[in-house]
Design a protein around this motif. Sequence first.
Motif, mmCIF file in Angstrom:
data_model
loop_
_atom_site.group_PDB
_atom_site.id
_atom_site.type_symbol
_atom_site.label_atom_id
_atom_site.label_comp_id
_atom_site.label_asym_id
_atom_site.label_seq_id
_atom_site.Cartn_x
_atom_site.Cartn_y
_atom_site.Cartn_z
ATOM 1 N N ASN A 259 0.962 -1.464 0.130
ATOM 2 C CA ASN A 259 -0.130 0.082 0.190
ATOM 3 C C ASN A 259 0.819 1.409 -0.278
ATOM 4 O OD1 ASN A 259 -2.471 -1.626 -0.396
ATOM 5 N ND2 ASN A 259 -2.741 -1.191 1.882
ATOM 6 N N ALA A 260 1.593 1.246 0.962
ATOM 7 C CA ALA A 260 2.509 2.596 1.292
ATOM 8 C C ALA A 260 3.286 3.108 -0.405
ATOM 9 C CB ALA A 260 3.808 2.240 1.589
ATOM 10 N N LYS A 261 4.359 1.878 -1.487
ATOM 11 C CA LYS A 261 3.962 1.566 -2.831
ATOM 12 C C LYS A 261 2.985 2.499 -3.448
ATOM 13 C CE LYS A 261 7.803 -1.823 -2.696
ATOM 14 N NZ LYS A 261 8.348 -2.823 -3.112
ATOM 15 N N LYS A 262 2.013 1.760 -3.459
ATOM 16 C CA LYS A 262 1.001 2.010 -4.407
ATOM 17 C C LYS A 262 0.821 3.435 -3.593
ATOM 18 C CE LYS A 262 -1.365 -2.420 -4.738
ATOM 19 N NZ LYS A 262 -2.808 -2.122 -3.564
ATOM 20 N N MET A 263 0.376 3.674 -3.058
ATOM 21 C CA MET A 263 0.049 5.404 -2.701
ATOM 22 C C MET A 263 0.756 6.354 -2.642
ATOM 23 S SD MET A 263 -1.800 5.569 0.570
ATOM 24 C CE MET A 263 -3.372 4.906 0.995
ATOM 25 N N TYR A 264 1.876 6.494 -2.082
ATOM 26 C CA TYR A 264 3.093 7.429 -2.620
ATOM 27 C C TYR A 264 4.278 7.110 -3.970
ATOM 28 C CZ TYR A 264 1.514 8.771 1.550
ATOM 29 O OH TYR A 264 0.972 9.386 2.567
ATOM 30 N N LEU A 265 3.729 6.276 -4.320
ATOM 31 C CA LEU A 265 4.534 5.907 -5.580
ATOM 32 C C LEU A 265 3.750 6.358 -7.160
ATOM 33 C CD1 LEU A 265 7.338 3.443 -5.068
ATOM 34 C CD2 LEU A 265 7.830 5.469 -4.868
ATOM 35 N N GLY A 266 2.472 6.550 -6.614
ATOM 36 C CA GLY A 266 1.474 7.164 -7.751
ATOM 37 C C GLY A 266 1.423 8.695 -7.586
ATOM 38 N N ILE A 267 1.100 9.081 -6.567
ATOM 39 C CA ILE A 267 1.852 11.124 -6.875
ATOM 40 C C ILE A 267 2.794 11.450 -6.930
ATOM 41 C CG2 ILE A 267 -0.634 11.571 -6.324
ATOM 42 C CD1 ILE A 267 -0.278 10.949 -3.342
ATOM 43 N N HIS A 268 3.473 10.813 -6.011
ATOM 44 C CA HIS A 268 4.742 11.066 -5.759
ATOM 45 C C HIS A 268 5.734 10.699 -6.329
ATOM 46 C CE1 HIS A 268 3.775 13.333 -2.715
ATOM 47 N NE2 HIS A 268 2.737 11.612 -2.199
ATOM 48 N N HIS A 269 6.397 10.453 -7.983
ATOM 49 C CA HIS A 269 6.953 9.785 -8.678
ATOM 50 C C HIS A 269 8.690 10.115 -8.306
ATOM 51 C CE1 HIS A 269 3.669 9.214 -11.448
ATOM 52 N NE2 HIS A 269 3.479 10.366 -11.244
ATOM 53 N N SER A 270 9.804 8.967 -8.325
ATOM 54 C CA SER A 270 11.149 9.357 -8.260
ATOM 55 C C SER A 270 10.856 10.301 -6.541
ATOM 56 C CB SER A 270 11.737 10.011 -9.659
ATOM 57 O OG SER A 270 10.420 11.411 -9.710
ATOM 58 N N ILE A 271 10.632 9.488 -5.727
ATOM 59 C CA ILE A 271 11.272 10.142 -4.405
ATOM 60 C C ILE A 271 12.646 9.602 -4.190
ATOM 61 C CG2 ILE A 271 10.867 9.454 -2.362
ATOM 62 C CD1 ILE A 271 8.175 8.880 -2.845
ATOM 63 N N LYS A 272 12.946 11.107 -3.902
ATOM 64 C CA LYS A 272 14.883 10.801 -3.692
ATOM 65 C C LYS A 272 14.721 10.476 -2.576
ATOM 66 C CE LYS A 272 16.617 14.673 -6.031
ATOM 67 N NZ LYS A 272 16.830 16.326 -5.939
ATOM 68 N N LYS A 273 15.678 9.289 -1.604
ATOM 69 C CA LYS A 273 16.308 8.775 -0.710
ATOM 70 C C LYS A 273 16.341 9.017 0.400
ATOM 71 C CE LYS A 273 19.056 5.059 1.307
ATOM 72 N NZ LYS A 273 20.575 4.806 1.955
ATOM 73 N N CYS A 274 16.888 10.589 0.308
ATOM 74 C CA CYS A 274 16.813 11.860 1.762
ATOM 75 C C CYS A 274 15.388 12.098 2.290
ATOM 76 C CB CYS A 274 17.186 12.368 1.181
ATOM 77 S SG CYS A 274 17.394 13.234 0.609
ATOM 78 N N PHE A 275 14.180 11.244 1.313
ATOM 79 C CA PHE A 275 13.218 12.121 2.106
ATOM 80 C C PHE A 275 11.928 10.921 1.274
ATOM 81 C CE2 PHE A 275 14.319 16.142 -0.793
ATOM 82 C CZ PHE A 275 14.644 17.175 -0.120
ATOM 83 N N MET A 276 12.138 9.859 1.635
ATOM 84 C CA MET A 276 11.469 8.579 1.690
ATOM 85 C C MET A 276 10.801 8.491 2.522
ATOM 86 S SD MET A 276 10.317 5.648 -0.176
ATOM 87 C CE MET A 276 11.602 5.111 -1.881
ATOM 88 N N GLN A 277 12.082 8.819 3.649
ATOM 89 C CA GLN A 277 11.493 8.022 5.345
ATOM 90 C C GLN A 277 10.260 8.747 5.017
ATOM 91 O OE1 GLN A 277 12.874 6.512 7.266
ATOM 92 N NE2 GLN A 277 11.095 7.101 8.784
ATOM 93 N N ASN A 278 9.964 10.895 5.188
ATOM 94 C CA ASN A 278 8.616 11.797 5.694
ATOM 95 C C ASN A 278 7.630 11.164 4.679
ATOM 96 O OD1 ASN A 278 10.949 13.342 6.481
ATOM 97 N ND2 ASN A 278 10.880 14.816 4.707
ATOM 98 N N TYR A 279 8.177 9.948 3.266
ATOM 99 C CA TYR A 279 6.852 9.806 2.944
ATOM 100 C C TYR A 279 6.269 8.822 3.788
ATOM 101 C CZ TYR A 279 6.900 13.261 -1.094
ATOM 102 O OH TYR A 279 7.969 14.488 -2.037
ATOM 103 N N LEU A 280 7.079 7.773 3.969
ATOM 104 C CA LEU A 280 6.654 6.915 5.361
ATOM 105 C C LEU A 280 5.601 7.498 6.557
ATOM 106 C CD1 LEU A 280 9.786 4.427 5.022
ATOM 107 C CD2 LEU A 280 7.481 4.118 3.218
ATOM 108 N N ASN A 281 6.465 8.879 6.965
ATOM 109 C CA ASN A 281 5.955 8.452 8.577
ATOM 110 C C ASN A 281 4.814 8.791 7.837
ATOM 111 O OD1 ASN A 281 9.021 8.600 9.199
ATOM 112 N ND2 ASN A 281 8.840 11.193 9.195
ATOM 113 N N GLU A 282 4.088 9.531 7.135
ATOM 114 C CA GLU A 282 2.964 10.054 6.356
ATOM 115 C C GLU A 282 2.397 8.718 6.411
ATOM 116 O OE1 GLU A 282 2.582 12.795 3.244
ATOM 117 O OE2 GLU A 282 0.300 13.350 3.915
ATOM 118 N N PHE A 283 2.478 7.860 5.712
ATOM 119 C CA PHE A 283 1.781 6.384 5.537
ATOM 120 C C PHE A 283 1.491 6.281 6.833
ATOM 121 C CE2 PHE A 283 1.740 2.182 4.966
ATOM 122 C CZ PHE A 283 1.109 2.066 3.944
ATOM 123 N N CYS A 284 2.288 6.078 7.929
ATOM 124 C CA CYS A 284 2.615 5.442 8.470
ATOM 125 C C CYS A 284 1.041 6.094 9.691
ATOM 126 C CB CYS A 284 3.829 5.180 9.867
ATOM 127 S SG CYS A 284 4.666 4.213 8.931
#
Length: 313
Positions: A259-284
């Motif tokens: 679900n995290a992949k579907k939700m975030y990679l669907g709208i936020h294309h090409s997330i830089k590694k340094c920001f990935m944790q922030n997206y995961l924070n929101e998902f969690c």
Amino acid sequence: MKLQEIFKKYSTEKKAKKVFKEFRDKQGVVCKKCKGKEHYWKEDKWQYECKRCKFRTTLRSGTVMESSKLPYRYWMMTIGLRSATKKRFSALEIQRQLGHKRYEPVWSMLHKLRVAMGRRDDKYKLDGFLEIDEGYFEGQRSKEEVAEDKYVAHENKGKRQVKVLVAVQSAPVEKKHKIKNRPNRKAGFLKMKVVEQVSKAEINYEVKRHIAPTAKAITDGKRCYRDLKEILADHQVVICEDKKEVSKIFPWAHIAISNAKKMYLGIHHSIKKCFMQNYLNEFCYKFNRRNFGEALFDRLIVASVEAAWYEFR
Ligand SMILES: [Zn+2]
């Protein structure tokens, strides 16, 4: 709260500021200088003054809004867009909704909110029975990294695998509550943490930081989980090749990752590694409050107010 109600409630800067102050008052202001908790409110300056040392604190400072020049109503409306609706908005869509000229401040506002969400969840350690697994997300490499690495095939040059440790509380569903085609376990709280390597040292470090020693865990047979029996109260290892069977044993770790992949990679294309944790924070954060309904809006303001003395500027 519906979107229109949020937009109406925070239609003027004065209204938004007032509501934000109410939240901050409820939370309590801590003096940066002397850590004093008692303050006067200076109505003319819109600042708090420490009763002990007279140090002044603006309404924004020490909160997620510190050093942001965006109006309060943008923040409140964005918190609304982020929490009160099922729809997911990208920074670009939020920028359009707010009618703001520049993209960067809106983008940075969203990341600050994600940092606040992560801090809120980091206050708690997971306990009970946990499914622990790792997920692999596709991230984007920075230009410098691409330039340095001459040995990666051209088509993979900009891509980078981001490794994520996933831990989720899970408990069996009682027989009478079982639903066909639904997992036979129910989920509790979830944590997802970006790790540099899926190694024993890193897994041990993250587990100690985010999981209570009284917790019990189930993992697959990878070497990196070998020390968990010493760190946690119990550690079960399941070695199973059949993917279907594995998803019955670890249903929620797998659902969370996909679900995290579907939700975030669907709208936020090409997330830089340094920001990935922030997206995961929101998902969690949202996953952990999935039953909050409308209260999620208030909770997110509380998280934004109390994050106190930010490092993120
Ligand atoms: Zn003070």
